[in-house]
Design an enzyme around this catalytic site. Structure first.
Site, mmCIF file in Angstrom:
data_model
loop_
_atom_site.group_PDB
_atom_site.id
_atom_site.type_symbol
_atom_site.label_atom_id
_atom_site.label_comp_id
_atom_site.label_asym_id
_atom_site.label_seq_id
_atom_site.Cartn_x
_atom_site.Cartn_y
_atom_site.Cartn_z
ATOM 1 N N LYS A 1 13.882 6.460 13.560
ATOM 2 C CA LYS A 1 14.441 6.942 12.244
ATOM 3 C C LYS A 1 15.519 7.689 12.298
ATOM 4 C CE LYS A 1 10.780 5.226 9.637
ATOM 5 N NZ LYS A 1 11.093 4.345 8.722
ATOM 6 N N TYR B 1 9.478 6.985 17.744
ATOM 7 C CA TYR B 1 9.377 6.846 16.076
ATOM 8 C C TYR B 1 10.576 7.673 15.934
ATOM 9 C CZ TYR B 1 8.057 7.390 11.252
ATOM 10 O OH TYR B 1 7.974 7.492 9.865
ATOM 11 N N SER C 1 0.977 -1.171 -0.192
ATOM 12 C CA SER C 1 0.051 0.106 -0.113
ATOM 13 C C SER C 1 0.799 1.325 -0.177
ATOM 14 C CB SER C 1 -0.678 0.023 1.187
ATOM 15 O OG SER C 1 -0.258 -0.012 2.518
ATOM 16 N N ASN D 1 11.437 -0.015 3.159
ATOM 17 C CA ASN D 1 9.980 0.924 3.212
ATOM 18 C C ASN D 1 9.321 0.446 4.477
ATOM 19 O OD1 ASN D 1 8.002 2.878 2.433
ATOM 20 N ND2 ASN D 1 6.799 1.026 2.311
ATOM 21 N N ASP E 1 5.394 -7.816 1.993
ATOM 22 C CA ASP E 1 4.423 -6.886 2.803
ATOM 23 C C ASP E 1 3.868 -8.022 3.707
ATOM 24 O OD1 ASP E 1 3.049 -3.997 2.480
ATOM 25 O OD2 ASP E 1 1.647 -5.450 3.634
ATOM 26 N N ASP F 1 6.816 -11.297 7.712
ATOM 27 C CA ASP F 1 7.034 -10.368 8.945
ATOM 28 C C ASP F 1 8.389 -10.023 8.929
ATOM 29 O OD1 ASP F 1 7.530 -9.091 11.239
ATOM 30 O OD2 ASP F 1 6.252 -10.322 12.575
ATOM 31 N N ILE F 2 8.704 -8.690 8.558
ATOM 32 C CA ILE F 2 10.101 -8.323 8.215
ATOM 33 C C ILE F 2 10.918 -8.446 9.673
ATOM 34 C CG2 ILE F 2 9.881 -6.683 6.471
ATOM 35 C CD1 ILE F 2 10.127 -4.699 8.487
#
Length: 245
Positions: free
Chosen positions: A152, A148, A16, A86, A37, A63-64
Site C-alpha cells: 500500500k 501489506y 462487496s 479498489n 469483481d 481476476d485483476i
C-alpha cells in the site's frame, strides 16, 4: 436516457464492502457503473442494488492480475471517464513467518495489477478523466502485515508519480486511505470491535459510505485542480501519529 450518453466508471472489487459503496455512489452521481469483481455473485448483487435504485450498471467478472482480462475490461468500457482501483487482498503475518511468496502475491494483486489497469486506462481516458486508487492508512506503518504495508505504500507512491505523468493530459490521479472501516472483513473480528472503536477520537468506526464520499470528491469535475493527493479517512486517528491499529 440511453446508456451510451452516460459517462462510465469502472470500480474494481465492487462486489462487496467499500467497492460496492463506491459503485452505488458513482451510480447516484450519474455514471454508468462497470462493477468488476472476482466474485460473480457479489458483482451481480451490486448490479441488482444499482438497478433497483434506478442506476445503470453491468458486471464484469475477472481476476485483476490477468492483464488480458483487464485490457478487455477497458476496451469494453464505452465513454470511460473514471477508474477506481479498489480491489486488493489483505492478510496478517508476523514478520518471522513472512515469506517471499507472501510479498510477491501481495504486490502482484495490490500494486502490479493496479499499475497495469492504470496504464491501460490512461491510454483511453480523455481530458478530465479521473483515476482514484485505494491506499490504506496502514501504508504509513502497522504491525503484523509488513507485506501489506509495503504494497500500500507502493500504491501511495505510484499514485503521486502517476499524477505527474498524466497532468499534461488533464487526468487527475488521487488516493483514498481508509482507516478502520466496518466491512465484512472487519466484522469477522467482532471480538475486537469495541477496542477499535475506543481507539477512535470520535468513538465511532467508519463505514464504506465514508470512503465512497471521499472518492466522489476526487471524481467531481470541480476537483480538477486536485491531483497527487492521498486523503486519509480514519476519523482523525492518524492526527496523533499513524502507528499500528
Amino acid at each position: 436516457m440511453a446508456s451510451q450518453t452516460l459517462p462510465s466508471a469502472i470500480v474494481t472489487g465492487a462486489g462487496s464492502g467499500i467497492g460496492r459503496a463506491i459503485a452505488q455512489r458513482l451510480g447516484a452521481d450519474g455514471y454508468a457503473v462497470i462493477v468488476a469483481d472476482l466474485s460473480a455473485a457479489g458483482a451481480a448483487e451490486t448490479v441488482r442494488l444499482l438497478a433497483e435504485a434506478g442506476h445503470q450498471a453491468r458486471a464484469v467478472v475477472l481476476d485483476i492480475t490477468d492483464a488480458a482480462a483487464t485490457q478487455a475490461l477497458i476496451d469494453g468500457a464505452e465513454n470511460l471517464r473514471v477508474l477506481v482501483n479498489n480491489a486488493g487482498i489483505f492478510n496478517t503475518r508476523d514478520f518471522d513467518s513472512l515469506t517471499a511468496e507472501d510479498f510477491r502475491k501481495m504486490y502482484e494483486v495490490n500494486l502490479v495489477a493496479m499499475f497495469t489497469l492504470c496504464q491501460q486506462a490512461a491510454r483511453v481516458l480523455p481530458e478530465g478523466g479521473r483515476i482514484v486508487n485505494l491506499v490504506s492508512r496502514a501504508a504509513f506503518g502497522a504491525r503484523n502485515y509488513a507485506h501489506y504495508v509495503a504494497s500500500k505504500a507502493g500504491v501511495a507512491g505510484f499514485t503521486k508519480a502517476l499524477a505527474l505523468e498524466l497532468a499534461a493530459k488533464q487526468i487527475t490521479v488521487n488516493g483514498v486511505a481508509p482507516g478502520v472501516i466496518m466491512t465484512d472483513m472487519l466484522l469477522e473480528r467482532a471480538e475486537g470491535l469495541e477496542g477499535l472503536r475506543l481507539q477512535q477520537p470520535g468513538g465511532k468506526l467508519g463505514t464504506p459510505e465514508h470512503i465512497a464520499h471521499a472518492v466522489a470528491f476526487f471524481v467531481d469535475p470541480r476537483a480538477d485542480y486536485v491531483t497527487g493527493q492521498i486523503l486519509i479517512v480514519d476519523g482523525g486517528r492518524s492526527v496523533g501519529g499513524t502507528a499500528a491499529f
